[in-house]
Design an enzyme around this catalytic site. Structure first.
Site, PDB file in Angstrom:
ATOM      1  N   GLU A   1      -3.290 -22.363 -15.711  1.00  0.00           N
ATOM      2  CA  GLU A   1      -2.804 -21.673 -14.470  1.00  0.00           C
ATOM      3  C   GLU A   1      -1.591 -21.119 -14.990  1.00  0.00           C
ATOM      4  O   GLU A   1      -0.542 -21.423 -14.921  1.00  0.00           O
ATOM      5  CB  GLU A   1      -2.607 -22.642 -13.459  1.00  0.00           C
ATOM      6  CG  GLU A   1      -3.683 -23.716 -13.126  1.00  0.00           C
ATOM      7  CD  GLU A   1      -5.024 -22.950 -12.552  1.00  0.00           C
ATOM      8  OE1 GLU A   1      -4.613 -21.879 -12.026  1.00  0.00           O
ATOM      9  OE2 GLU A   1      -5.966 -23.919 -12.729  1.00  0.00           O
TER      10      GLU A   1
ATOM     11  N   SER B   1       3.873 -19.864 -17.739  1.00  0.00           N
ATOM     12  CA  SER B   1       3.704 -18.475 -17.904  1.00  0.00           C
ATOM     13  C   SER B   1       2.536 -17.887 -18.947  1.00  0.00           C
ATOM     14  O   SER B   1       2.038 -18.921 -19.645  1.00  0.00           O
ATOM     15  CB  SER B   1       5.122 -18.028 -18.533  1.00  0.00           C
ATOM     16  OG  SER B   1       5.247 -18.452 -19.810  1.00  0.00           O
ATOM     17  N   THR B   2       2.047 -17.011 -18.856  1.00  0.00           N
ATOM     18  CA  THR B   2       0.904 -16.459 -19.621  1.00  0.00           C
ATOM     19  C   THR B   2       1.276 -16.455 -21.053  1.00  0.00           C
ATOM     20  O   THR B   2       0.632 -17.098 -21.827  1.00  0.00           O
ATOM     21  CB  THR B   2       0.477 -15.020 -19.184  1.00  0.00           C
ATOM     22  OG1 THR B   2       0.196 -14.913 -17.940  1.00  0.00           O
ATOM     23  CG2 THR B   2      -0.599 -14.569 -20.012  1.00  0.00           C
TER      24      THR B   2
ATOM     25  N   CYS C   1       3.740 -17.700  -8.271  1.00  0.00           N
ATOM     26  CA  CYS C   1       2.727 -17.129  -9.169  1.00  0.00           C
ATOM     27  C   CYS C   1       1.602 -16.205  -8.359  1.00  0.00           C
ATOM     28  O   CYS C   1       1.304 -15.134  -8.681  1.00  0.00           O
ATOM     29  CB  CYS C   1       1.924 -18.095  -9.919  1.00  0.00           C
ATOM     30  SG  CYS C   1       1.427 -19.347  -8.616  1.00  0.00           S
TER      31      CYS C   1
HETATM   32  P1  NAD Z   1       7.073 -21.775 -18.494  1.00  0.00           P
HETATM   33  O1  NAD Z   1       5.758 -21.261 -19.255  1.00  0.00           O
HETATM   34  O2  NAD Z   1       8.045 -21.489 -19.179  1.00  0.00           O
HETATM   35  O3  NAD Z   1       6.994 -23.122 -18.596  1.00  0.00           O
HETATM   36  C1  NAD Z   1       6.152 -24.072 -18.006  1.00  0.00           C
HETATM   37  C2  NAD Z   1       6.152 -25.334 -18.229  1.00  0.00           C
HETATM   38  O4  NAD Z   1       5.803 -25.324 -19.681  1.00  0.00           O
HETATM   39  C3  NAD Z   1       7.600 -26.138 -18.093  1.00  0.00           C
HETATM   40  O5  NAD Z   1       7.365 -27.542 -17.847  1.00  0.00           O
HETATM   41  C4  NAD Z   1       8.151 -25.960 -19.467  1.00  0.00           C
HETATM   42  O6  NAD Z   1       9.147 -26.945 -19.721  1.00  0.00           O
HETATM   43  C5  NAD Z   1       6.751 -25.939 -20.555  1.00  0.00           C
HETATM   44  N1  NAD Z   1       6.789 -25.373 -21.734  1.00  0.00           N
HETATM   45  C6  NAD Z   1       7.687 -24.156 -21.999  1.00  0.00           C
HETATM   46  N2  NAD Z   1       7.388 -23.752 -23.218  1.00  0.00           N
HETATM   47  C7  NAD Z   1       6.498 -24.616 -23.717  1.00  0.00           C
HETATM   48  C8  NAD Z   1       5.914 -24.799 -24.713  1.00  0.00           C
HETATM   49  N3  NAD Z   1       6.072 -23.966 -25.935  1.00  0.00           N
HETATM   50  N4  NAD Z   1       4.702 -25.763 -25.021  1.00  0.00           N
HETATM   51  C9  NAD Z   1       4.653 -26.513 -23.941  1.00  0.00           C
HETATM   52  N5  NAD Z   1       5.347 -26.552 -22.741  1.00  0.00           N
HETATM   53  C10 NAD Z   1       5.964 -25.600 -22.738  1.00  0.00           C
HETATM   54  O7  NAD Z   1       6.823 -21.132 -17.198  1.00  0.00           O
HETATM   55  P2  NAD Z   1       7.909 -21.482 -15.998  1.00  0.00           P
HETATM   56  O8  NAD Z   1       8.880 -20.210 -16.141  1.00  0.00           O
HETATM   57  O9  NAD Z   1       8.263 -22.716 -15.820  1.00  0.00           O
HETATM   58  O10 NAD Z   1       7.189 -21.033 -14.622  1.00  0.00           O
HETATM   59  C11 NAD Z   1       6.940 -19.646 -14.316  1.00  0.00           C
HETATM   60  C12 NAD Z   1       5.436 -19.264 -14.704  1.00  0.00           C
HETATM   61  O11 NAD Z   1       4.569 -20.112 -14.116  1.00  0.00           O
HETATM   62  C13 NAD Z   1       5.180 -17.693 -13.839  1.00  0.00           C
HETATM   63  O12 NAD Z   1       4.649 -17.010 -15.110  1.00  0.00           O
HETATM   64  C14 NAD Z   1       4.227 -18.174 -12.889  1.00  0.00           C
HETATM   65  O13 NAD Z   1       3.419 -17.202 -12.605  1.00  0.00           O
HETATM   66  C15 NAD Z   1       3.397 -19.542 -13.426  1.00  0.00           C
HETATM   67  N6  NAD Z   1       3.008 -20.261 -12.431  1.00  0.00           N
HETATM   68  C16 NAD Z   1       1.602 -20.126 -12.313  1.00  0.00           C
HETATM   69  C17 NAD Z   1       0.820 -20.976 -11.338  1.00  0.00           C
HETATM   70  C18 NAD Z   1      -0.522 -20.935 -11.183  1.00  0.00           C
HETATM   71  O14 NAD Z   1      -1.032 -21.738 -10.387  1.00  0.00           O
HETATM   72  N7  NAD Z   1      -1.331 -20.058 -11.790  1.00  0.00           N
HETATM   73  C19 NAD Z   1       1.688 -21.798 -10.663  1.00  0.00           C
HETATM   74  C20 NAD Z   1       3.064 -21.692 -10.741  1.00  0.00           C
HETATM   75  C21 NAD Z   1       3.638 -21.148 -11.664  1.00  0.00           C
END
Ligand code: NAD
Length: 520
Positions: A232, A211-212, A266
Site C-alpha cells: 500500500e 513509500s513507493t 496517502c
Molecule cells: P516509509 O516507506 O519510509 O516507511 C514505512 C514503514 O516502513 C515504516 O515502518 C518504516 O520504519 C519502514 N521502513 C522504512 N524503510 C524500510 C525498509 N528498507 N525495509 C522495511 N521497512 C522499512 O514510509 P513513511 O514515510 O513512513 O510513510 C509515508 C508513505 O507511506 C507515503 O508515501 C504515503 O503515501 C504512504 N502511505 C500509503 C498508504 C496506503 O494505504 N497506500 C497509507 C499510508 C501511507
C-alpha cells in the site's frame, strides 16, 4: 483541544522483539501459537478480539494522546480518522470475517465434468508480517492486525520507528485480547533492518504500507523467496470539480482531504482539476478556507523535520517550474513548550498559470508532496480533466465532484485509481467494507473489505469426484485409438461448429462413457 492529550497516561509497553537477532525465536513462537489459534472456533477468536475493543473504549484519550505525542496529529484528526475507523473496522470484521472465510461451492463449468464438485476453501497463511507508516500510525496497523488474527494468523508487527508510543498502545490493546503467547509480536526494529529480517525469517506473507521507494525495495528482496506481498504505497490524487458541482461542499471537502493530518495522507487530494467555468469561484472559496486555517487548531504540524524539509523542497521546485502561490495559511506562533514548534508549515494553494515554462514538471504535479499543499488547475472539459487526472504514475484514490450522479459515476469509472469517491475524497479508508489499494505506483493487492480480509487467507481449491463406482477418468491410461476417438467425439459434442455436428457426435460419446467403470 490539546488539553485532552496532556492529561492522558502514556502506554509503557516495550517491543517484545527488540532486534533482528530475536527474529527466529519470534517466528517459532508465532508458528506454535498460530496452529492452536487457527484451530479455535471463529467465535472464540472473535470473542477475544472483542476484549481488545473493550480495552480500547476504556482508553480513548490515552490512545489519542499516544498518537498526538508521536505524530503531532491534532486530537480531532486522530479521533475522527484513526480511532473511530478502528472501532468500526473491529466491529465489521468480527461480524463478517466468518463469511469471508466460508468455503464457496463452485458451480459446474460444463457437462463433461458432471462428476466433479469443486469448492474454494480459505486457509490462513500462517505468520503474517505487517510494516506500517507514521502518518496513520494507529488505524492502518490496527485493522490489518484484526483481519490477520480473525483469519487465524499470527502477526509480527513493525510500526514506524517515529511512533513507538502508538506501538505500545497497540501492544496493550492486543494484550487485552488474551492471545496465546507469541501470537502477536511487536517488533521494535529500525526500518532498514526490518525489511531484510522480515523477509528472510520464513514468514508467510508481508503487508507493507509506506513509500513507493521502500515498497520497490521490499519487492526485490522478497523475489528470491517468492514471498507474497501486499504493498500500500504513495499517491498524488486528482480531484475533478465539474461545473455543476456544489462548490461550497467541494472546497470544504478538498480542504479536509488535502490539509487534515497536515496533508500527510496517502489518499489526500493534491491535483485539483477544475472545470474552467467554475475555476475562479472554486479557487476563491478554497483560498479563503486555507487562509482561515488556524495553525495548532485546524492545521497540525508535520510529523518529522525531515518531512517538513521534503515538502519545502517540493514547493521550491514547483515554484521554480512556474507554479504560483494563490493562498497561504497564517504562520504558526509557537506556544511555550510546544514540542512541535519547529515542524509547522503554512498550508499552500498553488496554481499553474497557462504557459508556465516547465509547469508540468512541477513536483506538485508529478510526485507525491505529502504535505499541506494542493495545486488547482483549470480544465476545459471532462476529457481534459480525465487525461490530466490519469497522467500520474500513481493511482491510489481520486474524486469527482458533481450534482449529476450519473455523470459523476461515468467519470469515476474512467479515473485510474483504486478507489474513487463522488462528492468526497480520502474517507473510504475509514469504511471497513471498501477494499483499499492502488493502481500503478500506488501498490499491489488490497487491504480492508472482503478483498482485504481474503488477502489474509490462501485460497485453496478442493475438487471431489462424486461418480459412484468410477474406476477411472476417460483420459487415463492405457491410451488407444478408441479412447482418442471417444474423447474427440466429446470435444465435438461440446464445441462442434453446428447443432448438427454436435448431435452427430452423440453416438461416439455414448461409446466411451462406459470407460468410467472399466478396470482395464
Ligand atoms: P516509509 O516507506 O519510509 O516507511 C514505512 C514503514 O516502513 C515504516 O515502518 C518504516 O520504519 C519502514 N521502513 C522504512 N524503510 C524500510 C525498509 N528498507 N525495509 C522495511 N521497512 C522499512 O514510509 P513513511 O514515510 O513512513 O510513510 C509515508 C508513505 O507511506 C507515503 O508515501 C504515503 O503515501 C504512504 N502511505 C500509503 C498508504 C496506503 O494505504 N497506500 C497509507 C499510508 C501511507
Amino acid at each position: 483541544m490539546r488539553e485532552v492529550t496532556k492529561e492522558s497516561v502514556p502506554f509503557t509497553a516495550a517491543p517484545s522483539l527488540r532486534d533482528t537477532a530475536g527474529m527466529a525465536a519470534a517466528l517459532e513462537a508465532a508458528r506454535k501459537a498460530q496452529a492452536a489459534w487457527a484451530a479455535m472456533p471463529y467465535r472464540e477468536r472473535a470473542r477475544r478480539l472483542r476484549l481488545a475493543g473493550t480495552f480500547m473504549s476504556g482508553h480513548i484519550d490515552a490512545i489519542i494522546g499516544a498518537i498526538h505525542r508521536d505524530n503531532g496529529k491534532l486530537p480531532l484528526d486522530a479521533l475522527a480518522a484513526e480511532l473511530l475507523p478502528a472501532f468500526m473496522s473491529l466491529d465489521y470484521y468480527i461480524r463478517h470475517g466468518k463469511r469471508f472465510m466460508r468455503p464457496q461451492a463452485l458451480g459446474g463449468g460444463n457437462l463433461l465434468m458432471f462428476n466433479k464438485r469443486s469448492a474454494l476453501v480459505y486457509r490462513p497463511y500462517g505468520v503474517v508480517g505487517i510494516i506500517s507508516p507514521w502518518n496513520y500510525p494507529f488505524a492502518i496497523p490496527f485493522s490489518e492486525v484484526v483481519m490477520a488474527l480473525l483469519a487465524g494468523n499470527a502477526v509480527i508487527l513493525k510500526v514506524a520507528s517515529v511512533t513507538p508510543g502508538v506501538g505500545a498502545a497497540l501492544a496493550a490493546i492486543f494484550a487485552a485480547a488474551e492471545l496465546p503467547a507469541g501470537l502477536f509480536t511487536w517488533a521494535g526494529i529500525p526500518g532498514k533492518e526490518a525489511g531484510p529480517a522480515f523477509i528472510a525469517s520464513g514468514m508467510d506473507k508481508l503487508f507493507f504500507t509506506g513509500s513507493t521507494a521502500t515498497g520497490r525495495e521490499l519487492m526485490a528482496l522478497a523475489a528470491p523467496r517468492l514471498l507474497p506481498l501486499v504493498l500500500e504505497l504513495g499517491g498524488a490524487d486528482a480531484a475533478i470539480i465539474c461545473e455543476d458541482a456544489d462548490l461550497d461542499r467541494a472546497a470544504l471537502g478538498i480542504l479536509w482531504s488535502g490539509y487534515s493530518n497536515a496533508g500527510q495522507s496517502c489518499g489526500g487530494a493534491q491535483r485539483i482539476l477544475v472545470h474552467q467555468a467554475v475555476y475562479e469561484p472554486f479557487l476563491e472559496k478554497l483560498c479563503a478556507l486555507v487562509k482561515a486555517l488556524r495553525p495548532g487548531a485546524d492545521l497540525g504540524p508535520m510529523t518529522t523535520v525531515n518531512q517538513k524539509r521534503s515538502v519545502e523542497k517540493a514547493v521550491e521546485a514547483s515554484l521554480a517550474a512556474g507554479a504560483v502561490v494563490a493562498a497561504r495559511s497564517p504562520d504558526y506562533i509557537p506556544e511555550p513548550g510546544d514540542p512541535f514548534a519547529d515542524r509547522y508549515l503554512s498550508a499552500l494553494v498553488l496554481t499553474l498559470p497557462p504557459g508556465a515554462p516547465a509547469g508540468t514538471a512541477a513536483p506538485v504535479i508529478t510526485d507525491e508532496v505529502f504535505g499541506p499543499v494542493t495545486v488547482v488547475i483549470p480544465v476545459k472539459d471532462d476529457e481534459e480533466a480525465l487525461r490530466k487526472a490519469n497522467e500520474s504514475s500513481y493511482g491510489l484514490t481520486g474524486s469527482v465532484w458533481s450534482r449529476n450522479r450519473r455523470r459523476a459515476r461515468l467519470l469515476a469509472a474512467r479515473v485510474n485509481a483504486g478507489a474513487v469517491m463522488i462528492n468526497d475524497h480520502l474517507m473510504s479508508h475509514g469504511l471497513a467494507e471498501t477494499p483499499w489499494g492502488g493502481f500503478g505506483d500506488s501498490g499491489l493487492g488490497r487491504t480492508h473489505g472482503s478483498l482485504g480480509f481474503r488477502e489474509m487467507l490462501k485460497a485453496q481449491v478442493v475438487v471431489d469426484d462424486i461418480l459412484p463406482g468410477a474406476k477411472r477418468e476417460l483420459w487415463w491410461q492405457p491410451y488407444s485409438a478408441k479412447v482418442y476417438q471417444g474423447i474427440r467425439a466429446i470435444t465435438e459434442f461440446l464445441g462442434g461448429p453446428s447443432l448438427a455436428s454436435r448431435i452427430g457426435a452423440i453416438p461416439g460419446v455414448l461409446r466411451i462413457v462406459g470407460r468410467y467403470w472399466s478396470k482395464k
